[in-house]
Scaffold this motif. Sequence first.
Motif, PDB file in Angstrom:
ATOM      1  N   SER A   1     -13.373   5.449  26.974  1.00 40.85           N
ATOM      2  CA  SER A   1     -11.531   5.120  27.707  1.00 40.85           C
ATOM      3  C   SER A   1     -10.678   5.200  27.032  1.00 40.85           C
ATOM      4  O   SER A   1     -11.675   4.493  25.608  1.00 40.85           O
ATOM      5  CB  SER A   1     -12.026   4.200  29.096  1.00 40.85           C
ATOM      6  OG  SER A   1     -12.914   2.440  28.592  1.00 40.85           O
ATOM      7  N   CYS A   2      -9.625   4.693  26.980  1.00 40.55           N
ATOM      8  CA  CYS A   2      -9.057   4.889  26.145  1.00 40.55           C
ATOM      9  C   CYS A   2      -8.265   3.524  25.965  1.00 40.55           C
ATOM     10  O   CYS A   2      -7.526   2.772  24.692  1.00 40.55           O
ATOM     11  CB  CYS A   2      -7.515   5.326  26.087  1.00 40.55           C
ATOM     12  SG  CYS A   2      -6.639   5.745  27.961  1.00 40.55           S
ATOM     13  N   GLY A   3      -7.761   3.058  27.314  1.00 40.62           N
ATOM     14  CA  GLY A   3      -7.446   1.125  26.984  1.00 40.62           C
ATOM     15  C   GLY A   3      -6.377   1.193  27.456  1.00 40.62           C
ATOM     16  O   GLY A   3      -5.424   0.637  27.997  1.00 40.62           O
ATOM     17  N   SER A   4      -5.345   2.463  27.733  1.00 37.88           N
ATOM     18  CA  SER A   4      -4.000   2.394  27.631  1.00 37.88           C
ATOM     19  C   SER A   4      -3.010   3.465  28.668  1.00 37.88           C
ATOM     20  O   SER A   4      -2.329   2.953  29.146  1.00 37.88           O
ATOM     21  CB  SER A   4      -3.102   2.725  26.772  1.00 37.88           C
ATOM     22  OG  SER A   4      -3.804   3.861  25.895  1.00 37.88           O
ATOM     23  N   CYS A   5      -4.513   4.283  29.537  1.00 37.43           N
ATOM     24  CA  CYS A   5      -3.496   4.528  30.430  1.00 37.43           C
ATOM     25  C   CYS A   5      -3.368   4.149  31.848  1.00 37.43           C
ATOM     26  O   CYS A   5      -3.843   2.855  31.793  1.00 37.43           O
ATOM     27  CB  CYS A   5      -4.524   6.013  30.292  1.00 37.43           C
ATOM     28  SG  CYS A   5      -6.192   5.612  32.307  1.00 37.43           S
ATOM     29  N   ALA A   6      -2.958   4.930  32.448  1.00 34.38           N
ATOM     30  CA  ALA A   6      -2.488   3.911  34.271  1.00 34.38           C
ATOM     31  C   ALA A   6      -4.029   2.934  34.659  1.00 34.38           C
ATOM     32  O   ALA A   6      -4.373   1.974  35.219  1.00 34.38           O
ATOM     33  CB  ALA A   6      -2.534   4.321  35.047  1.00 34.38           C
ATOM     34  N   PRO A   7      -5.043   4.079  34.757  1.00 30.91           N
ATOM     35  CA  PRO A   7      -6.381   3.286  35.234  1.00 30.91           C
ATOM     36  C   PRO A   7      -6.624   1.996  34.541  1.00 30.91           C
ATOM     37  O   PRO A   7      -7.592   1.336  34.705  1.00 30.91           O
ATOM     38  CB  PRO A   7      -7.759   4.372  35.241  1.00 30.91           C
ATOM     39  CG  PRO A   7      -6.416   5.830  35.598  1.00 30.91           C
ATOM     40  CD  PRO A   7      -5.211   5.266  35.372  1.00 30.91           C
ATOM     41  N   CYS A   8      -6.317   2.387  33.025  1.00 30.67           N
ATOM     42  CA  CYS A   8      -7.485   1.645  31.940  1.00 30.67           C
ATOM     43  C   CYS A   8      -6.529   0.406  32.641  1.00 30.67           C
ATOM     44  O   CYS A   8      -7.185  -0.999  32.252  1.00 30.67           O
ATOM     45  CB  CYS A   8      -7.357   2.029  30.437  1.00 30.67           C
ATOM     46  SG  CYS A   8      -8.649   2.993  30.206  1.00 30.67           S
ATOM     47  N   GLY A   9      -5.330   0.377  33.047  1.00 38.16           N
ATOM     48  CA  GLY A   9      -4.361  -1.256  32.882  1.00 38.16           C
ATOM     49  C   GLY A   9      -4.741  -1.679  34.063  1.00 38.16           C
ATOM     50  O   GLY A   9      -4.453  -2.896  34.090  1.00 38.16           O
TER      51      GLY A   9
ATOM     52  N   ALA B   1     -12.564   5.283  35.410  1.00 38.91           N
ATOM     53  CA  ALA B   1     -11.682   6.303  35.724  1.00 38.91           C
ATOM     54  C   ALA B   1     -10.618   6.774  35.052  1.00 38.91           C
ATOM     55  O   ALA B   1      -9.433   7.251  35.464  1.00 38.91           O
ATOM     56  CB  ALA B   1     -10.894   5.434  36.832  1.00 38.91           C
ATOM     57  N   CYS B   2     -10.706   6.605  33.770  1.00 39.47           N
ATOM     58  CA  CYS B   2      -9.809   6.762  32.579  1.00 39.47           C
ATOM     59  C   CYS B   2      -8.891   7.706  32.661  1.00 39.47           C
ATOM     60  O   CYS B   2      -9.973   9.055  32.845  1.00 39.47           O
ATOM     61  CB  CYS B   2     -10.490   6.748  31.043  1.00 39.47           C
ATOM     62  SG  CYS B   2      -9.359   6.684  29.930  1.00 39.47           S
ATOM     63  N   ALA B   3      -7.419   8.002  32.771  1.00 37.37           N
ATOM     64  CA  ALA B   3      -7.330   9.123  32.881  1.00 37.37           C
ATOM     65  C   ALA B   3      -7.066   9.620  31.223  1.00 37.37           C
ATOM     66  O   ALA B   3      -6.609  11.474  31.732  1.00 37.37           O
ATOM     67  CB  ALA B   3      -6.122   9.240  33.430  1.00 37.37           C
ATOM     68  N   THR B   4      -7.150   9.612  30.540  1.00 41.98           N
ATOM     69  CA  THR B   4      -7.345  10.527  29.222  1.00 41.98           C
ATOM     70  C   THR B   4      -7.831  11.671  28.993  1.00 41.98           C
ATOM     71  O   THR B   4      -8.106  12.540  28.517  1.00 41.98           O
ATOM     72  CB  THR B   4      -6.796   9.117  28.200  1.00 41.98           C
ATOM     73  OG1 THR B   4      -6.005   8.393  28.190  1.00 41.98           O
ATOM     74  CG2 THR B   4      -7.166   9.987  26.754  1.00 41.98           C
ATOM     75  N   HIS B   5      -9.648  10.606  28.814  1.00 43.67           N
ATOM     76  CA  HIS B   5     -10.431  11.466  29.041  1.00 43.67           C
ATOM     77  C   HIS B   5     -11.479  11.475  30.054  1.00 43.67           C
ATOM     78  O   HIS B   5     -11.813  10.639  31.040  1.00 43.67           O
ATOM     79  CB  HIS B   5     -11.804  10.246  28.171  1.00 43.67           C
ATOM     80  CG  HIS B   5     -11.314   9.974  26.525  1.00 43.67           C
ATOM     81  ND1 HIS B   5     -11.028  11.142  25.592  1.00 43.67           N
ATOM     82  CD2 HIS B   5     -10.270   9.260  26.259  1.00 43.67           C
ATOM     83  CE1 HIS B   5     -10.439  10.532  24.971  1.00 43.67           C
ATOM     84  NE2 HIS B   5     -10.734   9.665  25.172  1.00 43.67           N
TER      85      HIS B   5
HETATM   86 ZN   LIG Z   1      -7.408   5.429  29.849  1.00 42.62          ZN
END
Ligand SMILES: [Zn+2]
Length: 340
Positions: A87-95, A101-105
């Motif tokens: 997960s990226c830690g900065s997309c909306a789901p990660c937020g 559910a990370c939207a980046t990956h």
């Molecule tokens: Zn993410």
Amino acid sequence: MRELVFVEPGRVEWLDVPEPTLQGAHDALVRPIAVARCDLDLPMAAFGLFPGPFPVGHEIAAEVAAVGPAVDRFRLGDRVIVPFQVSCGSCAPCGRSVFAACATHRAPLGASFGFGVSGGGFGGGVSDLLAVPHADHLLVSAPPDITAEVLAGLSDNVADGYRAVAPGLRQRPDGDVLVIADTAGAIPLYAVLAARALDAPRIRYVDRDPVRAQIAAGFGAEVIVHTGPWPRRFEAAATVVEAAGDPDGLLCALRSTEPYGTCTTVSVSFQPVTLPLVEFYTRGITFHTSRADGRRLLPEVLDLVTSGRLDPSDVPTTVVPWDSAPDAWLTPATKLIVAR
Ligand SMILES: [Zn+2]
Ligand SMILES: [Zn+2]
């Protein structure tokens, strides 16, 4: 470098491959030092559940071997846990801390290490070097006094056992916990350990495997060794964990859930399942199915481990040397860990 690769059903082997390199300023390279075999890894390797070849292993304790210039939190040699989902830690789901559910990956099975293209093509843990994106967010610092063997399993199967009981116990701390198990592996036993760590007043454990049932009894659970088809229901509990791995077991678990209780499945149903939902409508059953969100759950699980309330090594664990990984990976064991 050398990495352990699932080649075809019943065959995993070491392959020599190029070392990964830092692809971005926020990446890290880590050197896995202990890798636990997830309950899903053995059927994946034995039966080829997902298309190969791909590098295996996704329960990973590691040392940081290189960091990109933008990585702040980690230095060479730091011991870390690598959560199995990427997960990226900065997309909306990660937020919203819904890292699984990370939207980046995105990937068919969710972005993960050790699942090949089905997991987005990331590396596997049983390797000399693993590339980790978004290192500052994704990597979790390892407490100094916990062994690598214990750390390895925390991000997936131990977290899975924990998340299967923690929400139900939060809602009904005075309610029974019931674990219904059949498929091989350690997750239902981790669920019992987590329930005990969270002071569940009464834990009942049903299993077709008498050996595993005996282990659960040793953890203080009331145990039923079950034979034959699953009954319509067991005595109801507020928090129910389904690890039976078949539709009848799932139905039995749902029917064994108290009105307005919670039933969590830790099984993966690859086939459609027919459920008589009207039975659960009037009784208000909450049914939860998902992967365990390793990155989100790890701090809570680590708290239980570092405080001594949950020791995953209470579950019988087979630790083998790194070089034995190809044979060991296909050998049944309640929990397997390969360690350097
Ligand atoms: Zn993410
Ligand atoms: Zn897993």
